[in-house]
Motif scaffolding. Structure first.
Motif, short mmCIF file in Angstrom:
data_model
loop_
_atom_site.label_atom_id
_atom_site.label_comp_id
_atom_site.label_asym_id
_atom_site.label_seq_id
_atom_site.Cartn_x
_atom_site.Cartn_y
_atom_site.Cartn_z
N VAL A 624 0.88 -1.43 0.16
CA VAL A 624 0.18 0.05 -0.06
C VAL A 624 0.99 1.33 -0.10
N GLU A 625 0.55 2.31 -0.69
CA GLU A 625 1.11 3.46 -0.90
C GLU A 625 0.19 4.59 -0.66
N PRO A 626 0.59 5.70 0.29
CA PRO A 626 -0.24 6.56 0.38
C PRO A 626 -0.34 7.44 -0.93
N VAL A 627 -1.62 7.97 -1.32
CA VAL A 627 -1.87 8.75 -2.44
C VAL A 627 -1.65 10.19 -2.23
N ASP A 628 -2.23 10.53 -0.89
CA ASP A 628 -2.04 11.86 -0.29
C ASP A 628 -2.05 12.06 1.26
N THR A 629 -2.25 13.04 1.61
CA THR A 629 -2.38 12.93 3.29
C THR A 629 -3.31 14.44 3.44
N VAL A 630 -4.10 13.91 4.67
CA VAL A 630 -4.85 15.02 5.09
C VAL A 630 -4.66 15.19 6.59
N ARG A 631 -4.93 16.55 6.94
CA ARG A 631 -4.58 16.71 8.37
C ARG A 631 -5.78 16.27 9.45
N SER A 640 -17.92 10.50 16.51
CA SER A 640 -18.82 11.45 16.08
C SER A 640 -19.13 11.38 14.89
N PRO A 641 -20.38 11.22 14.31
CA PRO A 641 -21.05 11.11 12.93
C PRO A 641 -20.32 12.38 12.09
N LYS A 642 -20.52 13.44 12.84
CA LYS A 642 -20.35 14.86 12.31
C LYS A 642 -18.82 15.06 12.15
N GLU A 643 -17.92 14.71 13.12
CA GLU A 643 -16.54 14.74 12.63
C GLU A 643 -15.86 13.96 11.75
N ARG A 644 -16.69 12.79 11.75
CA ARG A 644 -16.41 11.72 10.52
C ARG A 644 -16.66 12.39 9.17
N ALA A 645 -18.03 12.95 8.80
CA ALA A 645 -18.50 13.59 7.86
C ALA A 645 -17.36 14.63 7.54
N ASN A 646 -17.03 15.67 8.41
CA ASN A 646 -16.14 16.71 8.14
C ASN A 646 -14.87 16.26 7.54
N LEU A 647 -14.23 15.25 8.26
CA LEU A 647 -13.05 14.52 7.69
C LEU A 647 -12.99 14.01 6.29
N ILE A 648 -14.12 13.34 5.93
CA ILE A 648 -14.32 12.97 4.51
C ILE A 648 -14.59 14.03 3.65
N ALA A 649 -15.23 15.36 4.04
CA ALA A 649 -15.45 16.46 3.17
C ALA A 649 -13.89 17.04 3.04
N ALA A 653 -12.42 17.29 -0.91
CA ALA A 653 -11.76 18.45 -1.30
C ALA A 653 -10.51 18.63 -1.75
N LYS A 654 -9.66 17.83 -1.16
CA LYS A 654 -8.13 17.79 -1.31
C LYS A 654 -8.15 16.84 -2.58
N ILE A 655 -8.72 15.66 -2.87
CA ILE A 655 -8.49 14.69 -3.90
C ILE A 655 -9.29 15.18 -5.07
N GLY A 656 -10.62 15.86 -5.12
CA GLY A 656 -11.12 16.35 -6.05
C GLY A 656 -11.32 15.31 -7.18
N ASP A 657 -11.23 15.78 -8.48
CA ASP A 657 -11.33 14.79 -9.65
C ASP A 657 -9.96 14.31 -10.16
N ARG A 658 -9.02 14.40 -9.11
CA ARG A 658 -7.69 13.87 -9.41
C ARG A 658 -7.87 12.44 -10.14
N ASP A 659 -7.14 12.32 -11.19
CA ASP A 659 -7.02 10.80 -11.49
C ASP A 659 -5.91 10.02 -10.89
N LEU A 660 -6.21 9.05 -9.90
CA LEU A 660 -5.48 8.27 -9.38
C LEU A 660 -4.83 7.14 -9.99
N GLY A 661 -5.46 6.86 -11.17
CA GLY A 661 -4.89 5.49 -11.75
C GLY A 661 -5.71 4.44 -11.29
N LYS A 662 -5.51 3.26 -12.04
CA LYS A 662 -5.95 2.14 -11.65
C LYS A 662 -5.18 1.40 -10.31
N PRO A 663 -6.07 0.77 -9.65
CA PRO A 663 -5.45 0.21 -8.15
C PRO A 663 -4.34 -0.65 -8.51
#
Length: 919
Positions: A624-631, A640-649, A653-663
């Motif tokens: 496994v290789e990280p494709v990015d990092t978030v804080r 907390s469902p709210k905090e989980r939703a905020n982190l996924i948001a 936002a960071k990944i956006g529509d970036r093409d990560l290629g095939k697994p």
């Protein structure tokens, strides 16, 4: 109406096959003997040995009593052996009542009474020791009764029964009494081989019919039904009561009649049905006329708690006359116990419960208390006994009903289901011959208990007797000393263990012969006209094996690479889970580098679906290789469902529509291997490679090689079971040769010392004596050290570190452990593992008691810091006294250890330990 002449003719016909001894013996009873009893007695009088296998309570002991009568009639001795001291005491009292104290003796280790009498009751171990010692008491022995002979299956003590059976003089007739076992004929055939003519009597008829029930809530159901609404196959077996099945299914589905309970959030949830409390069960049994009853609870604390529950519920099962009689018996039987000890033992509360007709019965009770309970219950004064399963092992305490709370018990290692044999042994107590028209077995329904399982236990009649025999060090030196090494091997080969192993080998050998016939057919079917197809198929198989090995190596390398990549993960890394239900992006919350159960890293992640999951190495077939990092926020709460939703948001936002290629996908890049290349070349060049029927031949070759592997495995099983007892004996002798206890065919002086030590840790005890470890100890210190060789902690006690006496005792105990380690190494070199580590759990209690401390102080300190039950304390003290006595006999005459052992015995044999009741 018959005439006197007709009645006399019927009497003559009934007794036509009886010898004079049996005719006289029948006159001792005021009832007619059953046919199986008569058959066994006739065989004994005719000169045969007998094996009688019959249900508990059927009257097997009548056959043993006839052997006693026959011995007296013929002017020869009879030994009556039992597995437990309590049963020996009980049988001694029965025989004294019939024949008088002058003709009956008792030898149990605790008690020696009139040991040269014509009838001697003893534990089986005592007879084994007499045989090895060549005791003069054996002179004139004509009969041996082995009560509860099925004990030879016991993994701790069973070997003793086989030793006695093998080593008894040929002139001794054996009467073996067993519970019903499914291989009685096999056991009888072995007895015939080692003892001569043996008649096998199997009787499965219960003299008092047994009815099976289940108590569901407060409703008592028959387990089996006999009407047309029965459930189950119509194959002659009893079928389950359909009403019972319907009620238990409804209980499981709806949660019973207890309705709903209010949850924390305010909504209702079904309340799990619970079995009735113990007091309610006793009241229900009393209402149904099913008392007296024994309730089996597989816990000592549970037995004591059950009595107190009935006491607090105000249950009283006795009238004024019975209460007066109970008090009289209790006070008389306990008059010898000091008042201060009675206070410690909770005497007043115990007597109060007895006067209400309630009692517990388990190994933690003082022996005197247990004997009182047995006497009162047998007389019908105590109506409800709560007991552990030890009560089912031979003690004569029949009841109208038997209640079983649960169908599983702790066996010292795990919670195990009751076996059909154990269930039959427990329920065999139900139904008192000559008192009850029928007996009753009641199983308390618990959530999750299936009546079908109960029906299986109650209806199964398959519980074979399996030998637990193996040679010991003491056995080896005694046998070599008596008959030499080669004759000893031959004797041990005649054990029931080897007999059963040989029987198993016969069946396996038959499989080998069939396989060999099939192999020759396969060999013919794969014959090729172009060449040696067996050689060709061997090449193909070698290629397949090598390719599989290379694939495994590549898989291992991939897994290691994936593990290394997981170990490099950091909180906040965005990774891609390659497949499965969790496939997709995820944020690492915790790398989980501490392996769980040795399986490697287990990172905690938040998936793109906002779920928190714990991953494992199996989720990553590729690194496994990280494709990015978030804080990740500092105080992030993954619940907390709210905090989980905020982190996924944030992630989206960071990944956006970036093409990560095939697994990444699993790819096997086979490395060129010289062996594979060579094998492929050899296959192409082989003449059989060009055969038109090559693949057809190959299928037969595959079958041939598969069957060949199976046949080799069977041959190894035959080899491993053949002469297994003799091979173990050779290894034991190898250890004894190395340590100087044997010198070829000669038993050395040290070996003769070992021959006097009949204990599980016989070799370690002998080594302690030889090494002088105990030479400078005081009596209480020696008691502490020797206790480590008899005591074994219950598993629940193991977590705490035992307290041990300071000074010389600590040094001696340390040396004992060091010596054990040395012996363990010697055993390992010879392929053995007999000796367990010394257990210091009882050392402090033994030391303090030998020092004269009060019973209250010793029991309070207990074992490993936990309070010690009086019954356990007395039992371990008696075992300690027994081994100290052996040490005294084995130690050099005039030496300090011999004198110290005798003083230690005197110091321990006081108070409750000294009171061995023969009432």
């Amino acid at each position: 109406m018959t005439t006197p002449a007709e009645r006399y003719a019927a009497f003559q016909e009934m007794h036509a096959g009886d010898g004079p001894a049996l005719r006289a013996f029948r006159g001792l009873y005021d009832f007619d003997l059953d046919e199986f009893q008569l058959d066994a007695c006739r065989a004994l009088e005719a000169g045969d040995g007998v094996l009688v296998a019959a249900p508990t309570g059927s009257g097997k002991t009548v056959v043993g009593e006839f052997a006693v009568h026959l011995g007296l009639t013929e002017g020869r001795k009879c030994f009556y052996t039992t597995p437990i001291k309590a049963l020996s005491n009980q049988k001694y009292n029965d025989l004294v009542k019939r024949y008088g104290a002058a003709k009956v003796g008792l030898l149990t280790g605790d008690n020696t009474v009139n040991g040269e009498a014509p009838i001697v009751v003893m534990t089986t171990e005592v007879l084994r020791n007499m045989l090895y010692a060549g005791s003069a008491t054996l002179g004139g022995l004509g009969f041996v009764v082995m009560d509860e002979v099925h004990y030879l299956a016991d993994r701790f003590r069973g070997a003793v029964w086989e030793e006695v059976i093998i080593h008894l003089p040929e002139s001794v007739r054996l009467a073996a009494l067993s519970a019903t076992v499914s291989n009685a004929e096999e056991f009888g055939e072995w007895l015939g081989e080692v003892r001569g003519d043996t008649t096998v009597i199997v009787d499965e008829h219960r003299p008092v019919p047994l009815w099976q029930h289940m108590l569901v809530g407060n409703r008592l159901f028959d387990l089996f039904a006999l009407d047309e609404q029965e459930e189950g196959p119509r194959d002659g077996r009893p079928r389950l009561n359909i009403s019972l099945l319907r009620v238990t299914r409804d209980q499981e589905r709806t949660g019973g009649a207890r309705g709903f309970a209010k949850g924390r959030r305010g909504y209702s949830r079904p309340q799990r049905p619970r079995p009735p409390d113990r007091a309610a069960v006793i009241e229900r049994l009393d209402a149904e006329g099913l008392l007296p009853a024994i309730t089996f609870i597989f816990s000592r604390a549970g037995c004591d708690a059950a009595v107190m529950q009935c006491l607090y519920a105000g249950i009283r099962l006795t009238d004024e006359r019975e209460r007066h009689e109970i008090r009289q018996i209790v006070d008389e039987r306990t008059a010898h116990l000091p008042d201060e000890d009675l206070a410690v033992l909770g005497f007043l509360e115990w007597r109060d419960c007895l006067e209400r007709g309630l009692a517990a019965h388990h190994a933690g009770m003082l022996p005197t208390f247990k004997e009182v309970v047995e006497e009162l219950f047998t007389q019908g004064l105590v109506k409800a006994v709560f007991a552990t399963e030890t009560l089912a092992l031979g003690i004569n305490m029949p009841a109208r009903s038997v209640v079983i709370e649960k169908l599983d018990k702790w066996n010292g290692e795990t919670h195990a289901d009751l076996t059909p044999g154990e269930y039959t042994q427990l329920t065999g107590r139900a139904g008192r011959r000559g008192i009850d028209v029928e007996g009753h077995a009641v199983v308390i329904w618990q959530p999750g208990m299936d009546p079908v399982s109960v029906g299986g236990l109650a209806g199964t009649r398959t519980y074979p007797l399996r030998s637990s025999f193996r040679p010991s060090y003491n056995m080896a030196v005694n046998l070599v000393g008596q008959v030499g090494r080669e004759r000893a091997r031959t004797l041990l080969e005649s054990s029931f263990a080897q007999f059963q192993a040989d029987r198993a080998v016969v069946g396996i050998a038959r499989q080998v012969r069939k396989a060999e016939e099939a192999l020759s057919g396969y060999l013919e079917a794969m014959t090729c006209h172009l060449g040696d197809f067996e050689e060709y198929s061997t090449l193909r198989r070698r290629l397949s094996d090598r390719e599989s090995e290379l694939a495994r190596q590549r898989g291992t390398a991939r897994r290691l690479e994936a593990l290394r990549s997981m170990e490099a993960l950091r909180p906040g890394d965005v990774i891609r889970i390659p497949g499965g239900r969790r496939a997709g992006l995820a944020v690492v919350l915790d790398p989980g580098r501490m392996p769980r159960n040795g399986e490697g890293p287990s990172p905690l992640v938040l998936t793109i679906g906002k779920q928190v999951k714990r991953l494992s190495p199996t989720d990553f077939p590729v690194p496994v290789e990280p494709v990015d990092t978030v804080r990740i926020p500092k105080n992030f709460n993954s619940r907390s469902p709210k905090e989980r939703a905020n982190l996924i948001a944030t992630l989206n936002a960071k990944i956006g529509d970036r093409d990560l290629g095939k697994p990444a996908r699993v790819r096997d890049h086979a490395v060129e291997d010289e062996e594979v290349t060579g094998l492929r070349r050899a296959i192409r060049q082989h003449p059989c490679h060009g055969c038109e029927d090559r693949e057809d031949h190959a299928r037969w070759a595959e079958r041939y090689h598969k069957l060949m592997r199976e046949t080799e495995s069977l041959r190894r099983r035959v080899e491993s079971r053949s002469h297994v007892i003799a091979r173990t004996f050779d290894r034991v002798c190898g250890v004894l040769d190395q340590l100087g206890y044997l010198d070829g065919e000669t038993v050395t002086a040290e070996g003769r010392r070992l021959g006097r030590l009949y204990t599980e840790l016989d070799l370690l005890t002998a080594e302690c004596l030889r090494g002088g470890i105990w030479d400078n100890l005081e009596p209480a210190e020696l008691a502490a050290c020797v206790s480590a060789l008899v005591f074994e902690s219950r598993q629940s006690d193991e977590a705490r570190r035992p307290k041990i006496p300071a000074g010389s005792a600590t040094e001696a105990l340390t040396q004992m452990v060091r010596l054990w380690g040395d012996l363990e190494g010697v055993e390992k070199d010879h392929g053995l593992s007999f000796i367990r580590e010394p257990d210091f759990g009882f050392s402090w209690a033994a030391f303090r008691w030998a020092k004269g401390h009060t019973l209250d102080a010793v029991l309070s300190d207990g074992v490993n810091g936990a309070e010690l039950a009086a019954g356990d304390f007395v039992r371990w003290c008696k075992q300690l006294i027994d081994l100290l006595g052996q040490v005294s006999l084995a130690a050099p005459p005039g030496g300090k250890v011999r004198a110290t052992s005798e003083k230690a015995v005197d110091a321990i044999k006081r108070g409750v330990v000294a009171y061995s009741s023969l009432t």
